[in-house]
Design an enzyme around this catalytic site. Structure first.
Site, mmCIF file in Angstrom:
data_model
loop_
_atom_site.group_PDB
_atom_site.id
_atom_site.type_symbol
_atom_site.label_atom_id
_atom_site.label_comp_id
_atom_site.label_asym_id
_atom_site.label_seq_id
_atom_site.Cartn_x
_atom_site.Cartn_y
_atom_site.Cartn_z
ATOM 1 N N LYS A 27 39.981 20.149 38.893
ATOM 2 C CA LYS A 27 40.479 19.494 37.673
ATOM 3 C C LYS A 27 39.571 19.876 36.511
ATOM 4 O O LYS A 27 38.345 20.005 36.692
ATOM 5 C CB LYS A 27 40.479 17.973 37.894
ATOM 6 C CG LYS A 27 41.105 17.162 36.764
ATOM 7 C CD LYS A 27 41.156 15.671 37.125
ATOM 8 C CE LYS A 27 41.772 14.823 36.032
ATOM 9 N NZ LYS A 27 41.864 13.402 36.406
ATOM 10 N N SER B 10 44.605 8.059 39.037
ATOM 11 C CA SER B 10 44.862 9.462 38.686
ATOM 12 C C SER B 10 44.823 10.466 39.820
ATOM 13 O O SER B 10 45.184 11.621 39.617
ATOM 14 C CB SER B 10 43.885 9.921 37.608
ATOM 15 O OG SER B 10 44.343 9.483 36.367
ATOM 16 N N SER C 268 46.374 11.175 35.863
ATOM 17 C CA SER C 268 46.041 12.280 34.996
ATOM 18 C C SER C 268 45.775 13.603 35.716
ATOM 19 O O SER C 268 45.804 14.656 35.077
ATOM 20 C CB SER C 268 44.804 11.923 34.172
ATOM 21 O OG SER C 268 43.680 11.755 35.015
#
Ligand code: GLN
Length: 446
Positions: A52, A151, A127
């Site tokens: 990420k 997330s 997210s």
């Protein structure tokens, strides 16, 4: 393997858009591993993995999907990156996300809109949407995400993969760009439960750079994973199957409960009465922490600096006005307000009390039960654009995952069926530092 992976990512990035940066040195790095010889003691030796874009890396940019960090490269690697590197993993790129991890659909990225591989008109969740989508699309076996209020788990549910948020303190946060420091945890996305346990084995453990990382010994999460669930006591909290949850989701979770019973576990209804205040408490507390954490983006120390300014104050104001997106500004405003002298008692303090009540609710249930099972999300993946204009509607997406972060517990989402061609997620919540029981139950179910 790395070559094929990079080719596939490039080919699909136009449609899925899981990546913000594709690592052009990955093939070279894989070659070096080939030449040195695969490490027989490390199952991740030579395996392509995605990160990420809020995990800092020396070799690739780290943007947190924000204009503020558009051209930022870190001078050090996050601890999880260092550990994976030592295990021989090859990083294929940095995945798209909601700006500074604020959001539930990955639509808050300043740079791209990631799509759900199951249906390109729908969101992958957020997210960590990019990290979920790349695993779901079959581009990589595994990726890392971060979870402050859901997330990792909600995108795992939306894209039909396995996503684990470990216990707070299980994994070092050193090098994770901070959002809500008392909530944030890094965790793995994989296609199956066992791979997930193996990846947590690599990234878990105490780190002198993160004082909140636990000194507790790290067990082998994959060892004994096939023991089954006979005799396990599982709680099914009624508040998590209430009116806000779509009927097809409730049905899938009831079915999962029946499966667990048929495998020899007991499943009983319980109550977690204060979890319904979770979303409200979270948006006060997490935004307060965010407003403080994001102070450092001032145009001086990192990344973006607004041009043509009159003086120092003007530099701060213009940099932050132009560098942050709307959702990030909204959180900074909520947080700054909640912490201000006039509202601290009314908002921050109240929210902190609610947090304690939620922790107590969980503790009570865990006196009698080994695990809690719930849906991960209230619905399946929604359409791109469907919720992006209404922040409240977006916030409610995480109603079922947020209480777990408030209490610092481990939680995992795994696939539990489909509705209209879109995956449904089952969330398993464990006692603090008992990720092992979650993996065991997940493995028995899948
Ligand atoms: N969707 C939640 C939020 O916007 C949680 C995000 C996260 O876990 N990073 O705050």
């Amino acid at each position: 393997l790395t070559k094929q992976t990079i080719e596939k990512i490039k080919e699909q990035n136009e449609s899925v858009q899981a990546y913000l940066t594709i690592n052009d040195k990955a093939i070279e790095q894989a070659k070096a591993i080939d030449e040195a010889g695969i490490d027989p003691d490390s199952i991740f030796s030579g395996i392509p993995i995605a990160l990420k874009d809020n995990l800092v890396t020396k070799e690739m940019k780290t943007t947190a999907a924000s204009k503020m960090l558009e051209n930022f490269t870190s001078i050090f690697d996050a601890t999880v990156v260092e550990k994976l590197k030592a295990a021989g993993a090859v990083f294929v790129g940095k995945t798209n996300m909601d700006e500074f991890a604020m959001g539930s659909s990955t639509e808050n990225s300043a740079f791209a809109t990631t799509r759900n591989p199951w249906n390109l008109d729908t969101v992958p969740g957020g997210s960590s949407g990019g990290s979920a989508a790349t695993v779901s699309a079959g581009q990589v076996l595994a990726s890392l995400g971060s979870d402050t209020g859901g997330s990792i788990r909600q995108p795992a549910a939306f894209t039909g993969v396995v996503g684990m948020k470990p216990t707070y303190g299980r994994v070092s946060r050193w090098g994770l760009i901070a959002f809500g420091s008392s909530f944030d945890q890094i965790g793995p996305f994989t296609r199956n439960v066992k791979d997930n346990a193996h990846l947590l084995n690599v990234i878990a453990g105490h780190d002198e750079h993160d004082a909140t990382s636990s000194l507790k010994e790290v067990p082998d999460f994959a060892e004994g994973i096939d023991q089954g669930v006979k005799g396990l006591k599982i709680a099914l909290p009624k508040e998590f199957l209430g009116d806000g949850v779509k009927p097809e989701i409730k049905e899938a979770i009831q079915k999962a409960a029946e499966t667990y019973k048929s495998l020899g576990a007991t499943v009983e209804e319980v109550s977690l009465p204060n979890t319904k205040y979770g979303v409200m408490a979270y948006y006060v507390l997490a935004s307060s922490e965010a407003s403080s954490n994001l102070e450092r983006f001032d145009g001086i120390r990192y990344g973006f600096r607004a041009p043509e300014v009159k003086n120092l104050e003007d530099l701060y104001v213009k940099t932050r006005s132009e560098g942050f997106g709307d959702e990030v500004k909204r959180r900074i405003m909520i947080g700054t307000f909640s912490l201000s002298a006039g509202s601290f008692d009314k908002y921050f303090k109240q929210a902190a009390k609610v947090r304690t009540k939620i922790i107590n609710d969980f503790q009570k249930v865990f006196k009698d039960y080994d695990l809690i099972m719930t849906p991960t999300a209230t619905s399946t993946a929604f359409k791109i654009g469907e919720e992006s204009s209404d922040p409240m509607e977006m916030y409610l997406n995480d109603a079922l995952t947020i209480p777990v972060n408030l209490a610092g517990l481990p939680g995992m989402s795994l696939p539990a069926g489909f509705s209209n061609g879109l995956p449904i997620g089952l969330q398993l919540i464990g006692r603090p530092f008992d990720e092992k029981t979650i993996y065991r139950a997940g493995y028995a179910f899948e």
